[in-house]
Write a protein that holds these residues in place. Sequence first.
Motif, PDB file in Angstrom:
ATOM      1  N   ARG A  65      49.819  -4.961  40.214  1.00  0.00           N
ATOM      2  CA  ARG A  65      49.819  -4.431  41.581  1.00  0.00           C
ATOM      3  C   ARG A  65      51.178  -4.617  42.238  1.00  0.00           C
ATOM      4  NH1 ARG A  65      46.395  -7.308  44.861  1.00  0.00           N
ATOM      5  NH2 ARG A  65      46.657  -5.730  46.437  1.00  0.00           N
ATOM      6  N   LYS A  66      51.813  -5.774  42.034  1.00  0.00           N
ATOM      7  CA  LYS A  66      53.134  -6.016  42.613  1.00  0.00           C
ATOM      8  C   LYS A  66      54.163  -5.054  42.013  1.00  0.00           C
ATOM      9  CE  LYS A  66      56.864  -9.321  43.167  1.00  0.00           C
ATOM     10  NZ  LYS A  66      57.845  -8.251  43.057  1.00  0.00           N
ATOM     11  N   ALA A  67      54.108  -4.874  40.710  1.00  0.00           N
ATOM     12  CA  ALA A  67      55.045  -3.965  40.047  1.00  0.00           C
ATOM     13  C   ALA A  67      54.832  -2.529  40.520  1.00  0.00           C
ATOM     14  CB  ALA A  67      54.886  -4.065  38.531  1.00  0.00           C
ATOM     15  N   MET A  68      53.590  -2.148  40.756  1.00  0.00           N
ATOM     16  CA  MET A  68      53.327  -0.799  41.239  1.00  0.00           C
ATOM     17  C   MET A  68      53.891  -0.607  42.642  1.00  0.00           C
ATOM     18  SD  MET A  68      52.060   0.618  38.668  1.00  0.00           S
ATOM     19  CE  MET A  68      51.425   2.167  39.216  1.00  0.00           C
ATOM     20  N   GLN A  69      53.845  -1.639  43.463  1.00  0.00           N
ATOM     21  CA  GLN A  69      54.450  -1.560  44.794  1.00  0.00           C
ATOM     22  C   GLN A  69      55.966  -1.398  44.662  1.00  0.00           C
ATOM     23  OE1 GLN A  69      52.909  -1.280  47.716  1.00  0.00           O
ATOM     24  NE2 GLN A  69      54.865  -1.067  48.719  1.00  0.00           N
ATOM     25  N   ASP A  70      56.571  -2.142  43.727  1.00  0.00           N
ATOM     26  CA  ASP A  70      58.009  -2.010  43.483  1.00  0.00           C
ATOM     27  C   ASP A  70      58.344  -0.589  43.027  1.00  0.00           C
ATOM     28  OD1 ASP A  70      58.264  -4.684  44.149  1.00  0.00           O
ATOM     29  OD2 ASP A  70      58.427  -5.363  42.067  1.00  0.00           O
ATOM     30  N   LEU A  71      57.474  -0.022  42.189  1.00  0.00           N
ATOM     31  CA  LEU A  71      57.673   1.362  41.726  1.00  0.00           C
ATOM     32  C   LEU A  71      57.622   2.336  42.895  1.00  0.00           C
ATOM     33  CD1 LEU A  71      55.543   1.589  38.471  1.00  0.00           C
ATOM     34  CD2 LEU A  71      58.021   1.683  38.659  1.00  0.00           C
ATOM     35  N   LYS A  72      56.706   2.092  43.798  1.00  0.00           N
ATOM     36  CA  LYS A  72      56.583   2.968  44.966  1.00  0.00           C
ATOM     37  C   LYS A  72      57.873   2.964  45.781  1.00  0.00           C
ATOM     38  CE  LYS A  72      54.028   3.403  49.262  1.00  0.00           C
ATOM     39  NZ  LYS A  72      53.048   2.793  50.139  1.00  0.00           N
ATOM     40  N   VAL A  73      58.423   1.781  45.996  1.00  0.00           N
ATOM     41  CA  VAL A  73      59.667   1.653  46.760  1.00  0.00           C
ATOM     42  C   VAL A  73      60.813   2.347  46.027  1.00  0.00           C
ATOM     43  CG1 VAL A  73      61.385  -0.001  47.602  1.00  0.00           C
ATOM     44  CG2 VAL A  73      58.955  -0.445  47.960  1.00  0.00           C
ATOM     45  N   LEU A  74      60.929   2.103  44.731  1.00  0.00           N
ATOM     46  CA  LEU A  74      61.983   2.742  43.945  1.00  0.00           C
ATOM     47  C   LEU A  74      61.838   4.260  43.957  1.00  0.00           C
ATOM     48  CD1 LEU A  74      62.336   0.481  40.795  1.00  0.00           C
ATOM     49  CD2 LEU A  74      64.174   1.156  42.333  1.00  0.00           C
ATOM     50  N   ALA A  75      60.611   4.746  43.814  1.00  0.00           N
ATOM     51  CA  ALA A  75      60.385   6.187  43.808  1.00  0.00           C
ATOM     52  C   ALA A  75      60.803   6.801  45.136  1.00  0.00           C
ATOM     53  CB  ALA A  75      58.915   6.492  43.518  1.00  0.00           C
ATOM     54  N   GLN A  76      60.501   6.131  46.231  1.00  0.00           N
ATOM     55  CA  GLN A  76      60.883   6.644  47.547  1.00  0.00           C
ATOM     56  C   GLN A  76      62.407   6.679  47.689  1.00  0.00           C
ATOM     57  OE1 GLN A  76      58.701   7.995  49.688  1.00  0.00           O
ATOM     58  NE2 GLN A  76      60.471   8.665  50.829  1.00  0.00           N
ATOM     59  N   GLU A  77      63.078   5.642  47.183  1.00  0.00           N
ATOM     60  CA  GLU A  77      64.541   5.620  47.238  1.00  0.00           C
ATOM     61  C   GLU A  77      65.134   6.757  46.411  1.00  0.00           C
ATOM     62  OE1 GLU A  77      65.664   1.710  45.952  1.00  0.00           O
ATOM     63  OE2 GLU A  77      64.943   0.774  47.795  1.00  0.00           O
ATOM     64  N   ILE A  78      64.540   7.007  45.242  1.00  0.00           N
ATOM     65  CA  ILE A  78      65.021   8.099  44.387  1.00  0.00           C
ATOM     66  C   ILE A  78      64.801   9.434  45.079  1.00  0.00           C
ATOM     67  CG2 ILE A  78      64.608   9.330  42.227  1.00  0.00           C
ATOM     68  CD1 ILE A  78      63.976   6.559  40.977  1.00  0.00           C
ATOM     69  N   ARG A  79      63.644   9.610  45.720  1.00  0.00           N
ATOM     70  CA  ARG A  79      63.370  10.857  46.447  1.00  0.00           C
ATOM     71  C   ARG A  79      64.419  11.093  47.530  1.00  0.00           C
ATOM     72  NH1 ARG A  79      58.165  13.261  47.384  1.00  0.00           N
ATOM     73  NH2 ARG A  79      58.914  13.321  49.514  1.00  0.00           N
ATOM     74  N   ALA A  80      64.740  10.055  48.276  1.00  0.00           N
ATOM     75  CA  ALA A  80      65.724  10.185  49.346  1.00  0.00           C
ATOM     76  C   ALA A  80      67.096  10.531  48.779  1.00  0.00           C
ATOM     77  CB  ALA A  80      65.790   8.896  50.160  1.00  0.00           C
ATOM     78  N   GLU A  81      67.444   9.890  47.675  1.00  0.00           N
ATOM     79  CA  GLU A  81      68.737  10.135  47.025  1.00  0.00           C
ATOM     80  C   GLU A  81      68.830  11.582  46.531  1.00  0.00           C
ATOM     81  OE1 GLU A  81      70.085   8.227  43.068  1.00  0.00           O
ATOM     82  OE2 GLU A  81      70.445   6.724  44.631  1.00  0.00           O
ATOM     83  N   VAL A  82      67.754  12.073  45.920  1.00  0.00           N
ATOM     84  CA  VAL A  82      67.736  13.444  45.397  1.00  0.00           C
ATOM     85  C   VAL A  82      67.848  14.441  46.548  1.00  0.00           C
ATOM     86  CG1 VAL A  82      66.270  15.168  44.260  1.00  0.00           C
ATOM     87  CG2 VAL A  82      66.523  12.887  43.270  1.00  0.00           C
ATOM     88  N   THR A  83      67.108  14.208  47.605  1.00  0.00           N
ATOM     89  CA  THR A  83      67.152  15.100  48.765  1.00  0.00           C
ATOM     90  C   THR A  83      68.541  15.128  49.371  1.00  0.00           C
ATOM     91  OG1 THR A  83      64.823  14.708  49.232  1.00  0.00           O
ATOM     92  CG2 THR A  83      66.164  15.574  51.032  1.00  0.00           C
ATOM     93  N   GLU A  84      69.144  13.959  49.491  1.00  0.00           N
ATOM     94  CA  GLU A  84      70.504  13.881  50.055  1.00  0.00           C
ATOM     95  C   GLU A  84      71.492  14.647  49.200  1.00  0.00           C
ATOM     96  OE1 GLU A  84      73.841  10.431  50.410  1.00  0.00           O
ATOM     97  OE2 GLU A  84      71.821   9.909  51.100  1.00  0.00           O
ATOM     98  N   LYS A  85      71.400  14.463  47.885  1.00  0.00           N
ATOM     99  CA  LYS A  85      72.334  15.152  46.970  1.00  0.00           C
ATOM    100  C   LYS A  85      72.097  16.658  46.994  1.00  0.00           C
ATOM    101  CE  LYS A  85      74.369  14.781  42.489  1.00  0.00           C
ATOM    102  NZ  LYS A  85      74.942  13.755  41.672  1.00  0.00           N
ATOM    103  N   LYS A  86      70.830  17.047  47.048  1.00  0.00           N
ATOM    104  CA  LYS A  86      70.472  18.470  47.058  1.00  0.00           C
ATOM    105  C   LYS A  86      71.027  19.165  48.301  1.00  0.00           C
ATOM    106  CE  LYS A  86      66.554  19.954  48.390  1.00  0.00           C
ATOM    107  NZ  LYS A  86      65.164  20.251  48.650  1.00  0.00           N
TER     108      LYS A  86
END
Length: 57
Positions: free
Chosen positions: A34-55
Amino acid sequence: MEKFEKLKEVVAGIEADAAKFYDAGNAAAGTRVRKAMQDLKVLAQEIRAEVTEKKNA
């Protein structure tokens, strides 16, 4: 791309704990999953923001 690599490492790292939880019923392993899945959620959100910014750049 660095964050994506980190995401893959986290997924690979929880594989053993997921097996312990689902196959052996180990509750502590479930907590780690469960803790690792929360970490994944945070990382995924950061990646989404990064992709949107680059796009949009």
